[in-house]
Design an enzyme around this catalytic site. Sequence first.
Site, PDB file in Angstrom:
ATOM      1  N   ILE A   1     -12.072  22.132  67.380  1.00  0.00           N
ATOM      2  CA  ILE A   1     -12.701  21.817  67.842  1.00  0.00           C
ATOM      3  C   ILE A   1     -13.569  23.531  67.186  1.00  0.00           C
ATOM      4  O   ILE A   1     -14.622  23.881  65.915  1.00  0.00           O
ATOM      5  CB  ILE A   1     -13.397  20.848  68.614  1.00  0.00           C
ATOM      6  CG1 ILE A   1     -13.016  19.873  68.888  1.00  0.00           C
ATOM      7  CG2 ILE A   1     -15.117  21.986  69.017  1.00  0.00           C
ATOM      8  CD1 ILE A   1     -12.887  19.431  69.914  1.00  0.00           C
TER       9      ILE A   1
ATOM     10  N   LYS B   1     -12.037  19.253  84.059  1.00  0.00           N
ATOM     11  CA  LYS B   1     -13.328  18.969  83.213  1.00  0.00           C
ATOM     12  C   LYS B   1     -14.211  19.577  84.538  1.00  0.00           C
ATOM     13  O   LYS B   1     -15.733  20.495  83.727  1.00  0.00           O
ATOM     14  CB  LYS B   1     -14.220  18.068  82.379  1.00  0.00           C
ATOM     15  CG  LYS B   1     -12.323  18.277  81.343  1.00  0.00           C
ATOM     16  CD  LYS B   1     -12.788  19.615  80.412  1.00  0.00           C
ATOM     17  CE  LYS B   1     -11.731  19.415  78.670  1.00  0.00           C
ATOM     18  NZ  LYS B   1     -12.256  20.663  78.356  1.00  0.00           N
TER      19      LYS B   1
ATOM     20  N   VAL C   1      -4.211  32.696  78.137  1.00  0.00           N
ATOM     21  CA  VAL C   1      -5.350  33.128  78.879  1.00  0.00           C
ATOM     22  C   VAL C   1      -4.583  32.613  80.408  1.00  0.00           C
ATOM     23  O   VAL C   1      -5.384  32.928  81.678  1.00  0.00           O
ATOM     24  CB  VAL C   1      -6.430  31.781  78.647  1.00  0.00           C
ATOM     25  CG1 VAL C   1      -7.465  32.421  77.758  1.00  0.00           C
ATOM     26  CG2 VAL C   1      -6.419  30.034  78.819  1.00  0.00           C
TER      27      VAL C   1
ATOM     28  N   TYR D   1      -6.528  10.156  81.199  1.00  0.00           N
ATOM     29  CA  TYR D   1      -7.336  11.951  81.020  1.00  0.00           C
ATOM     30  C   TYR D   1      -6.949  12.529  82.713  1.00  0.00           C
ATOM     31  O   TYR D   1      -6.967  13.543  82.214  1.00  0.00           O
ATOM     32  CB  TYR D   1      -8.906  11.708  80.940  1.00  0.00           C
ATOM     33  CG  TYR D   1      -9.624  12.535  80.168  1.00  0.00           C
ATOM     34  CD1 TYR D   1      -8.491  13.645  79.695  1.00  0.00           C
ATOM     35  CD2 TYR D   1     -10.306  13.390  80.838  1.00  0.00           C
ATOM     36  CE1 TYR D   1      -9.428  15.106  78.998  1.00  0.00           C
ATOM     37  CE2 TYR D   1     -11.278  15.212  80.658  1.00  0.00           C
ATOM     38  CZ  TYR D   1     -10.168  15.494  79.470  1.00  0.00           C
ATOM     39  OH  TYR D   1     -10.897  16.398  78.576  1.00  0.00           O
TER      40      TYR D   1
HETATM   41  P1  NAD Z   1      -7.010  21.942  70.056  1.00  0.00           P
HETATM   42  O1  NAD Z   1      -5.785  21.363  70.042  1.00  0.00           O
HETATM   43  O2  NAD Z   1      -7.388  22.049  68.997  1.00  0.00           O
HETATM   44  O3  NAD Z   1      -7.570  22.989  70.864  1.00  0.00           O
HETATM   45  C1  NAD Z   1      -7.487  23.718  71.931  1.00  0.00           C
HETATM   46  C2  NAD Z   1      -6.700  24.895  72.922  1.00  0.00           C
HETATM   47  O4  NAD Z   1      -6.610  25.277  73.706  1.00  0.00           O
HETATM   48  C3  NAD Z   1      -5.618  25.246  71.203  1.00  0.00           C
HETATM   49  O5  NAD Z   1      -5.926  26.100  70.728  1.00  0.00           O
HETATM   50  C4  NAD Z   1      -4.855  25.755  72.392  1.00  0.00           C
HETATM   51  O6  NAD Z   1      -3.760  27.345  71.760  1.00  0.00           O
HETATM   52  C5  NAD Z   1      -5.308  26.555  73.475  1.00  0.00           C
HETATM   53  N1  NAD Z   1      -4.379  26.949  74.227  1.00  0.00           N
HETATM   54  C6  NAD Z   1      -4.067  26.236  75.527  1.00  0.00           C
HETATM   55  N2  NAD Z   1      -3.442  26.611  76.238  1.00  0.00           N
HETATM   56  C7  NAD Z   1      -3.798  28.375  75.740  1.00  0.00           C
HETATM   57  C8  NAD Z   1      -3.178  29.434  77.068  1.00  0.00           C
HETATM   58  N3  NAD Z   1      -3.007  28.863  77.738  1.00  0.00           N
HETATM   59  N4  NAD Z   1      -3.700  30.748  76.308  1.00  0.00           N
HETATM   60  C9  NAD Z   1      -5.032  30.279  75.070  1.00  0.00           C
HETATM   61  N5  NAD Z   1      -5.127  28.821  74.936  1.00  0.00           N
HETATM   62  C10 NAD Z   1      -4.524  27.874  75.349  1.00  0.00           C
HETATM   63  O7  NAD Z   1      -8.208  20.485  69.650  1.00  0.00           O
HETATM   64  P2  NAD Z   1      -9.557  20.346  70.458  1.00  0.00           P
HETATM   65  O8  NAD Z   1      -9.687  19.165  70.922  1.00  0.00           O
HETATM   66  O9  NAD Z   1     -10.061  21.093  69.787  1.00  0.00           O
HETATM   67  O10 NAD Z   1     -10.222  21.094  71.971  1.00  0.00           O
HETATM   68  C11 NAD Z   1     -11.003  21.837  72.545  1.00  0.00           C
HETATM   69  C12 NAD Z   1     -11.427  21.912  73.056  1.00  0.00           C
HETATM   70  O11 NAD Z   1     -12.287  20.757  72.994  1.00  0.00           O
HETATM   71  C13 NAD Z   1     -10.782  21.563  74.763  1.00  0.00           C
HETATM   72  O12 NAD Z   1     -11.419  22.043  75.814  1.00  0.00           O
HETATM   73  C14 NAD Z   1     -10.919  19.750  74.837  1.00  0.00           C
HETATM   74  O13 NAD Z   1     -10.817  19.796  76.553  1.00  0.00           O
HETATM   75  C15 NAD Z   1     -11.993  20.297  74.218  1.00  0.00           C
HETATM   76  N6  NAD Z   1     -12.763  18.098  73.975  1.00  0.00           N
HETATM   77  C16 NAD Z   1     -12.272  17.769  72.956  1.00  0.00           C
HETATM   78  C17 NAD Z   1     -11.795  16.654  72.452  1.00  0.00           C
HETATM   79  C18 NAD Z   1     -11.581  15.909  71.211  1.00  0.00           C
HETATM   80  O14 NAD Z   1     -11.623  14.295  71.389  1.00  0.00           O
HETATM   81  N7  NAD Z   1     -10.324  16.088  70.911  1.00  0.00           N
HETATM   82  C19 NAD Z   1     -13.140  15.822  72.932  1.00  0.00           C
HETATM   83  C20 NAD Z   1     -13.682  16.709  73.947  1.00  0.00           C
HETATM   84  C21 NAD Z   1     -13.751  17.912  74.485  1.00  0.00           C
HETATM   85  O1  0WE Z   2      -9.740  17.264  76.798  1.00  0.00           O
HETATM   86  C1  0WE Z   2      -8.965  16.843  75.719  1.00  0.00           C
HETATM   87  C2  0WE Z   2      -6.995  16.770  75.753  1.00  0.00           C
HETATM   88  C3  0WE Z   2      -6.941  18.239  76.485  1.00  0.00           C
HETATM   89  C4  0WE Z   2      -5.563  17.787  76.407  1.00  0.00           C
HETATM   90  C5  0WE Z   2      -4.484  17.191  76.072  1.00  0.00           C
HETATM   91  C6  0WE Z   2      -3.258  17.819  75.905  1.00  0.00           C
HETATM   92  C7  0WE Z   2      -2.153  16.824  74.940  1.00  0.00           C
HETATM   93  C8  0WE Z   2      -0.564  17.303  74.983  1.00  0.00           C
HETATM   94  C9  0WE Z   2      -4.906  18.596  76.669  1.00  0.00           C
HETATM   95  N1  0WE Z   2      -4.000  18.988  77.544  1.00  0.00           N
HETATM   96  C10 0WE Z   2      -2.468  18.300  77.169  1.00  0.00           C
HETATM   97  N2  0WE Z   2      -1.475  17.885  77.001  1.00  0.00           N
HETATM   98  C11 0WE Z   2      -0.114  18.146  75.980  1.00  0.00           C
HETATM   99  O2  0WE Z   2       0.758  18.253  76.825  1.00  0.00           O
HETATM  100  N3  0WE Z   2      -9.756  15.570  75.377  1.00  0.00           N
HETATM  101  C12 0WE Z   2     -10.482  14.849  75.306  1.00  0.00           C
HETATM  102  C13 0WE Z   2      -8.478  14.234  74.275  1.00  0.00           C
HETATM  103  C14 0WE Z   2      -8.064  13.773  74.906  1.00  0.00           C
HETATM  104  O3  0WE Z   2      -7.118  12.829  75.798  1.00  0.00           O
HETATM  105  C15 0WE Z   2      -7.653  12.222  76.657  1.00  0.00           C
HETATM  106  C16 0WE Z   2      -7.956  11.170  76.307  1.00  0.00           C
HETATM  107  C17 0WE Z   2      -8.923  11.747  75.568  1.00  0.00           C
HETATM  108  C18 0WE Z   2     -10.157  12.164  74.570  1.00  0.00           C
HETATM  109  C19 0WE Z   2      -6.181  12.051  78.032  1.00  0.00           C
HETATM  110  C20 0WE Z   2      -6.186  10.187  78.012  1.00  0.00           C
HETATM  111  C21 0WE Z   2      -7.387   9.911  77.670  1.00  0.00           C
HETATM  112  C22 0WE Z   2      -9.092  10.410  76.790  1.00  0.00           C
END
Ligand code: NAD
Ligand code: 0WE
Length: 267
Positions: A20, A162, A65, A155
């Site tokens: 994202i 969150k 972080v 989740y």
């Molecule tokens: P992504 O895996 O591309 O991004 C997650 C990022 O977190 C990665 O770049 C990872 O390196 C970073 N990260 C994890 N541990 C870290 C640490 N210790 N130090 C620094 N960086 C660290 O996945 P994404 O879906 O793009 O997630 C980005 C954000 O969007 C997250 O906060 C996620 O919760 C949120 N989000 C995702 C979704 C979805 O469905 N994909 C929906 C709503 C919100």
């Molecule tokens: O915020 C997220 C995912 C964040 C996330 C994902 C992982 C996968 C791998 C955080 N920690 C980890 N750790 C891992 O080892 N989302 C909003 C995407 C997401 O995650 C879900 C969802 C949705 C949507 C988990 C359960 C149910 C729905």
Amino acid sequence: MGLFDGKKGLIFGVANKNSIAWGIAQALHAEGATLGFSYAGEILKKRVEPLAASVGSDFVEECDVTNDDAIAATFAKIADHFGEIDFLVHSIAFAPGEELGGRFHKTSRNGFRIALDISCYSLITLAGHARELMPNGGSIVTMTYYGAEKVTPNYNVMGVAKAALEASVRYLAWDLGKDSIRVNAISAGPIKTLAASGVSGFRKSLNYVGQVAPMGNVDQEDVGQAALFLLSDHATRITGEVLYVDGGYNIMGAPDPTMMDGGEKSE
Ligand code: NAD
Ligand code: 0WE
């Protein structure tokens, strides 16, 4: 002429082209912003460096972080390189995989600590560091999910993290309002990214949301456009908010009956 001509900012959380954070970076670049990137872990370096180069960025720094010294060192380099900045994007979350499923009451103390540390505390401390580089104000955006407010099965502790993140957005907005710094969250619908791919049942829930939401699933570009708004001067004095970019999913109280099975026969 771009909306972000002459503006500089940092993007935390690009892991690959599906992130994202990368959708947000591309939107900002298209509007003329100067960008710096920070990523977690040496293994991501080979992914993030070429992406950064493709948007003309020559600032790419590793920063875990969970490490205060690493954050301080990264911001010292940011200060050297950019002087002042105008915006910061926080797009980081993590919980140990075993916490994203199963019985919620089995959440471990350590899983809770890690989820809250990486997914919530990091915003607070990054905002504090960013403040020092924003003497004339700025804008901060983080990423959240509906599981903060309503139960999204599996989740689990991420929903709690969150909820804490969204509360932190409000407290930061209050505190940094004095410094003319705005702090907001985008609540995105599910998107297939690296963080989503490790999640069991993700494909089903993506499908479900796509069916129920008035405008279906969202993508990284949709989030990028919303982030442009919140990070720009068009969002003056909008702070402490959660902006939904979810195709309207959150407004629904029940799915459209035409997509429900079971119960009466539909004619
Ligand atoms: P992504 O895996 O591309 O991004 C997650 C990022 O977190 C990665 O770049 C990872 O390196 C970073 N990260 C994890 N541990 C870290 C640490 N210790 N130090 C620094 N960086 C660290 O996945 P994404 O879906 O793009 O997630 C980005 C954000 O969007 C997250 O906060 C996620 O919760 C949120 N989000 C995702 C979704 C979805 O469905 N994909 C929906 C709503 C919100
Ligand atoms: O915020 C997220 C995912 C964040 C996330 C994902 C992982 C996968 C791998 C955080 N920690 C980890 N750790 C891992 O080892 N989302 C909003 C995407 C997401 O995650 C879900 C969802 C949705 C949507 C988990 C359960 C149910 C729905």
